[in-house]
Motif scaffolding. Sequence first.
Motif, mmCIF file in Angstrom:
data_model
loop_
_atom_site.group_PDB
_atom_site.id
_atom_site.type_symbol
_atom_site.label_atom_id
_atom_site.label_comp_id
_atom_site.label_asym_id
_atom_site.label_seq_id
_atom_site.Cartn_x
_atom_site.Cartn_y
_atom_site.Cartn_z
ATOM 1 N N ILE A 117 -12.193 24.381 -13.841
ATOM 2 C CA ILE A 117 -11.700 25.697 -14.292
ATOM 3 C C ILE A 117 -10.759 26.276 -13.248
ATOM 4 O O ILE A 117 -9.722 26.854 -13.574
ATOM 5 C CB ILE A 117 -12.885 26.643 -14.566
ATOM 6 C CG1 ILE A 117 -13.660 26.156 -15.800
ATOM 7 C CG2 ILE A 117 -12.406 28.078 -14.769
ATOM 8 C CD1 ILE A 117 -14.956 26.894 -16.027
ATOM 9 N N ASN A 132 -7.410 24.071 -13.499
ATOM 10 C CA ASN A 132 -6.633 24.224 -14.730
ATOM 11 C C ASN A 132 -7.557 24.728 -15.833
ATOM 12 O O ASN A 132 -8.200 23.944 -16.539
ATOM 13 C CB ASN A 132 -5.988 22.894 -15.130
ATOM 14 C CG ASN A 132 -4.922 23.075 -16.194
ATOM 15 O OD1 ASN A 132 -5.057 23.883 -17.101
ATOM 16 N ND2 ASN A 132 -3.849 22.302 -16.088
ATOM 17 N N GLU A 133 -7.605 26.043 -15.958
ATOM 18 C CA GLU A 133 -8.530 26.652 -16.912
ATOM 19 C C GLU A 133 -8.231 26.235 -18.353
ATOM 20 O O GLU A 133 -9.151 25.968 -19.137
ATOM 21 C CB GLU A 133 -8.469 28.175 -16.777
ATOM 22 C CG GLU A 133 -9.443 28.897 -17.684
ATOM 23 C CD GLU A 133 -9.447 30.400 -17.445
ATOM 24 O OE1 GLU A 133 -9.692 31.149 -18.402
ATOM 25 O OE2 GLU A 133 -9.189 30.807 -16.291
ATOM 26 N N GLU A 134 -6.976 26.183 -18.721
ATOM 27 C CA GLU A 134 -6.611 25.844 -20.097
ATOM 28 C C GLU A 134 -7.015 24.414 -20.441
ATOM 29 O O GLU A 134 -7.494 24.134 -21.546
ATOM 30 C CB GLU A 134 -5.103 26.033 -20.314
ATOM 31 C CG GLU A 134 -4.680 27.488 -20.392
ATOM 32 C CD GLU A 134 -5.440 28.250 -21.473
ATOM 33 O OE1 GLU A 134 -5.579 27.713 -22.591
ATOM 34 O OE2 GLU A 134 -5.898 29.367 -21.186
ATOM 35 N N ARG A 135 -6.847 23.507 -19.501
ATOM 36 C CA ARG A 135 -7.237 22.121 -19.760
ATOM 37 C C ARG A 135 -8.747 22.008 -19.906
ATOM 38 O O ARG A 135 -9.235 21.257 -20.762
ATOM 39 C CB ARG A 135 -6.739 21.215 -18.634
ATOM 40 C CG ARG A 135 -7.079 19.744 -18.846
ATOM 41 C CD ARG A 135 -6.360 18.852 -17.850
ATOM 42 N NE ARG A 135 -4.917 18.862 -18.096
ATOM 43 C CZ ARG A 135 -4.051 18.174 -17.360
ATOM 44 N NH1 ARG A 135 -4.484 17.444 -16.324
ATOM 45 N NH2 ARG A 135 -2.772 18.206 -17.633
ATOM 46 N N ARG A 195 -10.686 24.289 -21.051
ATOM 47 C CA ARG A 195 -10.981 24.836 -22.377
ATOM 48 C C ARG A 195 -10.652 23.821 -23.474
ATOM 49 O O ARG A 195 -11.404 23.657 -24.438
ATOM 50 C CB ARG A 195 -10.208 26.139 -22.585
ATOM 51 C CG ARG A 195 -10.557 26.859 -23.867
ATOM 52 C CD ARG A 195 -9.831 28.190 -24.002
ATOM 53 N NE ARG A 195 -10.407 29.201 -23.105
ATOM 54 C CZ ARG A 195 -9.791 29.671 -22.017
ATOM 55 N NH1 ARG A 195 -8.583 29.222 -21.687
ATOM 56 N NH2 ARG A 195 -10.371 30.575 -21.268
ATOM 57 N N MET A 196 -9.539 23.126 -23.313
ATOM 58 C CA MET A 196 -9.139 22.115 -24.303
ATOM 59 C C MET A 196 -10.124 20.955 -24.356
ATOM 60 O O MET A 196 -10.305 20.325 -25.410
ATOM 61 C CB MET A 196 -7.741 21.587 -23.976
ATOM 62 C CG MET A 196 -6.623 22.577 -24.259
ATOM 63 S SD MET A 196 -5.017 21.943 -23.694
ATOM 64 C CE MET A 196 -4.878 20.463 -24.700
ATOM 65 N N VAL A 238 -15.460 28.167 -21.236
ATOM 66 C CA VAL A 238 -15.001 28.670 -19.944
ATOM 67 C C VAL A 238 -15.655 30.002 -19.598
ATOM 68 O O VAL A 238 -16.071 30.227 -18.455
ATOM 69 C CB VAL A 238 -13.462 28.788 -19.927
ATOM 70 C CG1 VAL A 238 -12.990 29.524 -18.682
ATOM 71 C CG2 VAL A 238 -12.828 27.407 -19.983
#
Length: 314
Positions: free
Chosen positions: A190, A193-196, A198-199, A204
């Motif tokens: 997190i 790369n928080e978005e990764r 989450r993906m 998160v």
Amino acid sequence: MSDSTKTVILHGGLLALLFLLQFLLPAYHHGNLARIMVLATFAMGYNVMFGYTGLLSLGHALFFAAGMYGMGLAMQYAGAGPVLAMSAGLVASIVVALVVGLLALRTAGVGFMIVTLMFAQAGYLIILYYGAWTRGDEGLVMPQALRMLGAIDFSQPGPRYFAALGLFATGFLLTLWMMRSPFGKVLIAIRENEERARMLGYDVFRYKLAAVVISGTLCGLAGAAYGLLFGYVGATFASVQYSIFPLLWVLLGGAGTVIGPLIGTLFMFYLIDLSSAVTSAYMLVAGVVLVLLTLFAPQGLAGELRARVWRGLP
């Protein structure tokens, strides 16, 4: 030698050294090291959020003070002994961390920093407002009779040192285990790369909330222990400077390293202590040293060790 073996030797050796120092240090440094271990636990709690999860908070004094006042008020007004008083501090810090996490995590980045700062300032003002109970800036002095667990008197140097070491070792080993576990690896993901993250399907918000609660609980335990072991609970510990201190300690020692908080706390404590013996402008000396460290060791002392010597340093 494998990284796991090196980790056991380094971290186990550090705890063994701290144990032995109880019998070797003169009285002045003996008391200082007990204080440093408690404050390093505070910094470890901050490191869980900032160093491993990437959440920059300016309000951790609130958690430290929640544990401290939960313990202190229970002892002062309910006559609670060390176990019940520390339990009250633990519960107070968990509740405060959960509430702050649920609300502050609705924001991100600078907004998160500001919201945590606002919560901490609100806590500080509440302590002053209810001065009839908290004694405001004057603070509460813990009765020595209530700081005893059976025949163990926590106001005495030996029991105080071992209690501080026990607290530090618990936080130290918990952090080491957690950051080598799948949960800790998700926190690091997190941060990176928080978005990764989450993906990949991770919740998160739930992981961040867990990090806030664990961080707040460690900080609250440190606050409760500080009040119990050193016999004083005061509003100063809820002020802005006690939100800035753990950030400095973690940055100096190395954010995202297990030993960094101790190194940073020890370095900063003795930097101020030694420079104040030489000049009244000791904060200027500390400021110059901090700037130099920021320029030449931007990853912190343990961070530079990891970058230059041992890349597997946890």
